[in-house]
Design a protein around this motif. Structure first.
Motif, PDB file in Angstrom:
ATOM      1  N   ALA A   6       0.856  -1.187   0.000  1.00  0.00           N
ATOM      2  CA  ALA A   6       0.000   0.000   0.000  1.00  0.00           C
ATOM      3  C   ALA A   6       0.892   1.237   0.000  1.00  0.00           C
ATOM      4  N   LYS A  13       2.325   5.319  -5.103  1.00  0.00           N
ATOM      5  CA  LYS A  13       1.451   4.449  -5.895  1.00  0.00           C
ATOM      6  C   LYS A  13       2.002   4.261  -7.299  1.00  0.00           C
ATOM      7  N   ALA A  22       1.602  -3.221  -9.013  1.00  0.00           N
ATOM      8  CA  ALA A  22       0.244  -2.731  -8.756  1.00  0.00           C
ATOM      9  C   ALA A  22      -0.356  -2.124 -10.016  1.00  0.00           C
ATOM     10  N   ALA A  24      -3.345   1.159 -10.668  1.00  0.00           N
ATOM     11  CA  ALA A  24      -3.922   2.272  -9.906  1.00  0.00           C
ATOM     12  C   ALA A  24      -4.917   3.039 -10.758  1.00  0.00           C
TER      13      ALA A  24
END
Length: 82
Positions: A6, A13, A22, A24
């Protein structure tokens, strides 16, 4: 869905995305400033958000209403949803 990593801020991010850890969601205004390591992919049916202006109830500045009218007109003319 399992979340292992996280990040609280946009640069964090985007770093997770750039390193392949990840995906986003980012607002369109940010998508134009992404680093070359990430590829923006437009959503078919993107979420929308409300944009609100706040002003004092009592004795608002005399230019508040004309400014809000102008902003509303420009936003509507841009064809953006929200």
């Amino acid at each position: 869905m399992r979340v292992d990593l996280a990040a609280a801020d946009p640069p964090g991010k985007l770093a997770l995305v750039a390193t392949g850890h990840a995906v986003a969601l980012v607002p369109g205004v940010l998508a134009r400033a992404l680093c070359p390591d990430v590829t923006p992919v437009p959503l078919v049916d993107p979420p929308t958000r409300g944009i609100h202006a706040i002003a004092p109830r009592r004795a608002p500045h005399p230019l508040t209403a004309p400014l809000l009218d102008d902003l509303t007109r420009v936003f509507a003319a841009s064809g953006r949803r929200g």
